[in-house]
Motif scaffolding. Structure first.
Motif, mmCIF file in Angstrom:
data_model
loop_
_atom_site.group_PDB
_atom_site.id
_atom_site.type_symbol
_atom_site.label_atom_id
_atom_site.label_comp_id
_atom_site.label_asym_id
_atom_site.label_seq_id
_atom_site.Cartn_x
_atom_site.Cartn_y
_atom_site.Cartn_z
ATOM 1 N N GLN A 1 0.866 -1.179 0.000
ATOM 2 C CA GLN A 1 0.000 0.000 0.000
ATOM 3 C C GLN A 1 0.903 1.229 0.000
ATOM 4 O OE1 GLN A 1 -4.155 -0.863 2.195
ATOM 5 N NE2 GLN A 1 -2.436 -0.681 3.571
ATOM 6 N N ASN B 1 1.527 5.176 0.285
ATOM 7 C CA ASN B 1 0.897 6.169 1.141
ATOM 8 C C ASN B 1 1.377 7.573 0.842
ATOM 9 O OD1 ASN B 1 -0.908 4.575 2.942
ATOM 10 N ND2 ASN B 1 0.992 3.468 3.347
ATOM 11 N N ARG C 1 -5.311 4.503 -2.870
ATOM 12 C CA ARG C 1 -6.096 3.320 -2.557
ATOM 13 C C ARG C 1 -6.718 2.743 -3.845
ATOM 14 N NH1 ARG C 1 -3.157 3.059 0.874
ATOM 15 N NH2 ARG C 1 -3.477 2.907 3.126
ATOM 16 N N GLN D 1 -4.940 -0.206 -6.722
ATOM 17 C CA GLN D 1 -5.514 -1.538 -6.920
ATOM 18 C C GLN D 1 -6.003 -1.731 -8.349
ATOM 19 O OE1 GLN D 1 -5.398 -4.164 -4.839
ATOM 20 N NE2 GLN D 1 -4.146 -2.816 -3.548
ATOM 21 N N TYR E 1 -12.743 -0.673 -2.116
ATOM 22 C CA TYR E 1 -11.294 -0.842 -2.012
ATOM 23 C C TYR E 1 -10.951 -2.251 -1.544
ATOM 24 C CZ TYR E 1 -6.573 -0.753 -0.282
ATOM 25 O OH TYR E 1 -5.257 -1.090 -0.043
ATOM 26 N N VAL F 1 -8.937 -5.354 -3.406
ATOM 27 C CA VAL F 1 -7.806 -6.083 -2.817
ATOM 28 C C VAL F 1 -8.036 -7.578 -2.907
ATOM 29 C CG1 VAL F 1 -6.641 -6.619 -0.642
ATOM 30 C CG2 VAL F 1 -7.050 -4.233 -1.279
#
Length: 285
Positions: A132, A134, A148, A152, A260, A264
């Motif tokens: 992830q 950031n 986010r 993905q 989200y 994933v």
């Protein structure tokens, strides 16, 4: 494993080593010495800072003094000598009672009241084995879009789980995300991976959070994920609402935040999650 215990100063004899369930991606063991019991996670070839990020997340939650987490004793990365990545935690064992989920709701709400002046977090983290990305953002909608959902979508494009009509609709959603999300909401400390398997009861029935993927963002994201796979009672939700009520508009944003986590799972486990992603796109696009 024994060398990790020696590093933290426990050189007492080992009484038992027992394999336990530690999730889908790690080996896990309970080790009991004459001094203490430990929960140990191992992962061969663990990505860089894999367990360090988990340890940092646990310690950040602990620093709020709102909800319990296991004590972190030690961690280290896997290396090119084929040593395992390792995380040594306090062993937690207990049984939920009539008050456990009430406390979980109250204490999570208080944790969410710990806020930052930015969205995100400085370091790259993990959800499962996925990275992830950031960073610190001044706009919540930009953070959620770029760090986010977009990450993905691009991963799904590479893996072949997101293509054609699904890909076009996801990009269309990103283009109009500001219709649904505000730039400025309270930047709450989030667990980040809050499904029913990531909390447990301690010896007195008190709740503990485990396996976090922390960052600062809209608390509705944590709450939305609690409803994807279940595992939380009405007592939990009522107790949360008593301490920190969710706005009425939450119900309209909830599927957007669940998207989200479904992306994933689509990228980790394949098309069995595709129909859930598509249903959310039907709602917004």
């Amino acid at each position: 494993m024994i060398s990790s215990l020696e590093r933290i100063g426990d050189k007492t004899p080992v009484r038992q080593i027992k394999p336990v369930s530690g999730g889908a991606i790690n080996e896990a063991f309970m080790i009991e010495t004459e001094a203490c019991r430990y929960f140990i996670k191992l992962k061969t070839g663990a990505p860089r800072h894999f367990f360090k990020r988990e340890a940092e997340g646990l310690n950040l939650i602990k620093s709020t003094h709102t909800i319990r987490v296991p004590e972190v004793f030690d961690y280290c990365d896997a290396d090119d000598k084929e040593n395992d990545g390792i995380l040594v935690l306090q062993w937690i064992e207990g049984k939920a009672d009539n008050h456990t989920e009430l406390m979980l709701g109250q204490q999570l709400a208080r944790m969410h009241q710990h806020e930052a002046e930015f969205y995100g977090i400085k370091t790259q983290t993990y959800i499962g084995e996925l990275k992830q990305y950031n960073g610190l953002f001044s706009s919540w909608s930009n953070y959620y879009r770029e760090q986010r959902l977009f990450q993905q979508i691009e991963l799904g494009k590479q893996r072949g789980t997101i293509k054609n009509h699904r890909y076009k609709r996801l990009i269309a959603l990103l283009d109009h995300l500001d219709r649904y999300l505000s730039d400025h909401v309270p930047a709450s400390l989030l667990h980040g991976d809050l499904w029913g398997g990531n909390w447990m009861a301690g010896p007195e029935g008190e709740p503990y959070l485990i396996d976090p993927s922390v960052f600062y963002g809209d608390r509705e994201m944590d709450m939305a994920f609690t409803e994807v796979f279940g595992g939380f009672s009405s007592e939990f939700y009522n107790a949360y609402q008593d301490v920190y009520p969710l706005p009425e508009e939450y119900k309209d944003r909830k599927p957007l935040y669940q998207l989200y986590y479904l992306l994933v799972h689509l990228n980790l486990f394949g098309e069995s999650y595709g129909s859930s992603v598509d249903r959310i796109l039907d709602y917004y696009v």
